[in-house]
Design an enzyme around this catalytic site. Sequence first.
Site, short mmCIF file in Angstrom:
data_model
loop_
_atom_site.label_atom_id
_atom_site.label_comp_id
_atom_site.label_asym_id
_atom_site.label_seq_id
_atom_site.Cartn_x
_atom_site.Cartn_y
_atom_site.Cartn_z
N HIS A 1 1.49 5.39 -1.83
CA HIS A 1 1.07 6.49 -2.71
C HIS A 1 2.32 7.06 -3.38
CE1 HIS A 1 -2.98 6.59 -0.94
NE2 HIS A 1 -2.34 6.18 0.15
N HIS B 1 -4.37 -0.30 6.08
CA HIS B 1 -3.89 0.55 7.18
C HIS B 1 -4.77 0.50 8.41
CE1 HIS B 1 -6.84 3.16 5.34
NE2 HIS B 1 -6.03 3.78 4.51
N LYS C 1 -9.84 -0.67 -5.55
CA LYS C 1 -9.85 -0.01 -4.24
C LYS C 1 -11.18 0.64 -3.94
CE LYS C 1 -7.99 1.94 -0.56
NZ LYS C 1 -6.71 2.42 -0.13
N ASP D 1 1.44 2.74 3.52
CA ASP D 1 0.58 3.92 3.34
C ASP D 1 1.44 5.18 3.36
OD1 ASP D 1 -1.68 5.46 2.89
OD2 ASP D 1 -2.22 5.54 5.01
N HIS E 1 0.87 -1.21 0.00
CA HIS E 1 0.00 0.00 0.00
C HIS E 1 0.89 1.24 0.00
CE1 HIS E 1 -3.72 2.27 1.70
NE2 HIS E 1 -2.81 3.17 1.35
N HIS F 1 -10.39 1.24 2.13
CA HIS F 1 -10.17 2.27 3.15
C HIS F 1 -11.36 2.16 4.09
CE1 HIS F 1 -8.75 6.18 4.81
NE2 HIS F 1 -9.98 6.13 5.29
N1 LIG Z 1 -3.57 7.85 4.64
C1 LIG Z 1 -3.70 9.15 4.47
O1 LIG Z 1 -3.81 9.87 5.46
N2 LIG Z 1 -3.70 9.72 3.24
C2 LIG Z 1 -3.67 9.06 1.97
C3 LIG Z 1 -4.97 8.46 1.58
C4 LIG Z 1 -5.31 7.19 2.32
O2 LIG Z 1 -4.59 6.20 2.23
O3 LIG Z 1 -6.35 7.15 3.02
C5 LIG Z 1 -3.21 10.08 0.91
O4 LIG Z 1 -3.36 9.79 -0.28
O5 LIG Z 1 -2.70 11.15 1.28
ZN LIG Z 2 -3.14 5.15 1.63
ZN LIG Z 3 -6.78 5.12 3.07
#
Ligand SMILES: NC(=O)N[C@@H](CC(=O)O)C(=O)O
Ligand SMILES: [Zn+2]
Ligand SMILES: [Zn+2]
Length: 343
Positions: A16, A174, A99, A247, A14, A136
């Site tokens: 970003h 998460h 997702k 995450d 996971h 999520h």
């Molecule tokens: N975890 C977070 O607080 N933020 C994530 C989005 C997510 O995974 O929920 C993001 O893309 O910034």
């Molecule tokens: Zn995330």
């Molecule tokens: Zn998330």
Amino acid sequence: MSSKLTITRPDDWHVHLRDGEVLKDTVRDTSRYMGRAIVMPNLVPPVMTTESALAYRERILAEKPTATFTPLMVIYLTDNTSAEDIKKAKASGHVYAAKLYPAGATTNSDSGVTNVDNIKAALQAMQEVNMPLLVHGEVTSHDVDIFDREEVFLKEVLAPIVADYPNLKIVLEHITTANAVDFVNKASDNVGATITAHHLMFNRNHMLVGGIKPHFYCLPILKRNTHQTALVKAATSGSKKFFLGTDSAPHSIGAKESACGCAGSYTAFAALELYAEVFEAENALDKLEGFASFNGPDFYELPRNTDTVTLEKQSWTVPETLVFGNDVVVPIKANEEMTWKVV
Ligand SMILES: NC(=O)N[C@@H](CC(=O)O)C(=O)O
Ligand SMILES: [Zn+2]
Ligand SMILES: [Zn+2]
């Protein structure tokens, strides 16, 4: 205590990576030792189709990740995702999951699902083609307290999905509560969960005592320490249901240090090192390889990586900021000491 630890190359289930000018920085950090990464689709606009997932994959590869790195793409479910969309994504060979963002639950989730009834056909197709559902897990109603949103989601949304689609693989992403740990433990082997390094290391006191610290603000929000303890126990238990998902969610310094700061913490610069600190403190370094390198691929029915990475006991200081495109990002543990280093 030995000063070196060699484990099978880990994966991040996971992450970003974002897009555009920052992509080279996120790809460099994540590909430094992760073999694969499940790449979250919450871009603006979101990655909703096979075409956009394949194009995003090309942009990631163009940033020249290390030769050992493979991005695993994910499509973003909306109220309009059809069974055909799922089948096409699966047939592409590069989309590994879809997702579920409840609309409005987190960063860039506005196009998410407003009601799970709207994705019945997509979920049915995912169950048929064996494509995992990534979740999520938070409700969004204004009358539910932010600290209770995961727990309420389990009862009101996730339990019915698990009951209605018993053969669908589901990753509760998460997780942040003892309730989520219990839920996953009691569910069938088709239900697993990722756990972040920051939810293992921190609780809401870190974020709120002695001044509000926006770099700890992420969603689902850090909970009280009893929940943190339950997460640590789950991650270090040896259970195959729990695996590494950072995450890692970078936002520029200005977007975090703001009157209305964005949710997300940056950990990919030292993900494995952060987890290693937690496992060492629990006397569970022998469980790190399962959590980081075996449980994820086993759940996704993918081969485990075949080469290794080595962590060394080494003291170093996390920089105050890291380059993030034309801006900077403040990493978790900025200016603080780390005790492990991947060499
Ligand atoms: N975890 C977070 O607080 N933020 C994530 C989005 C997510 O995974 O929920 C993001 O893309 O910034
Ligand atoms: Zn995330
Ligand atoms: Zn998330």
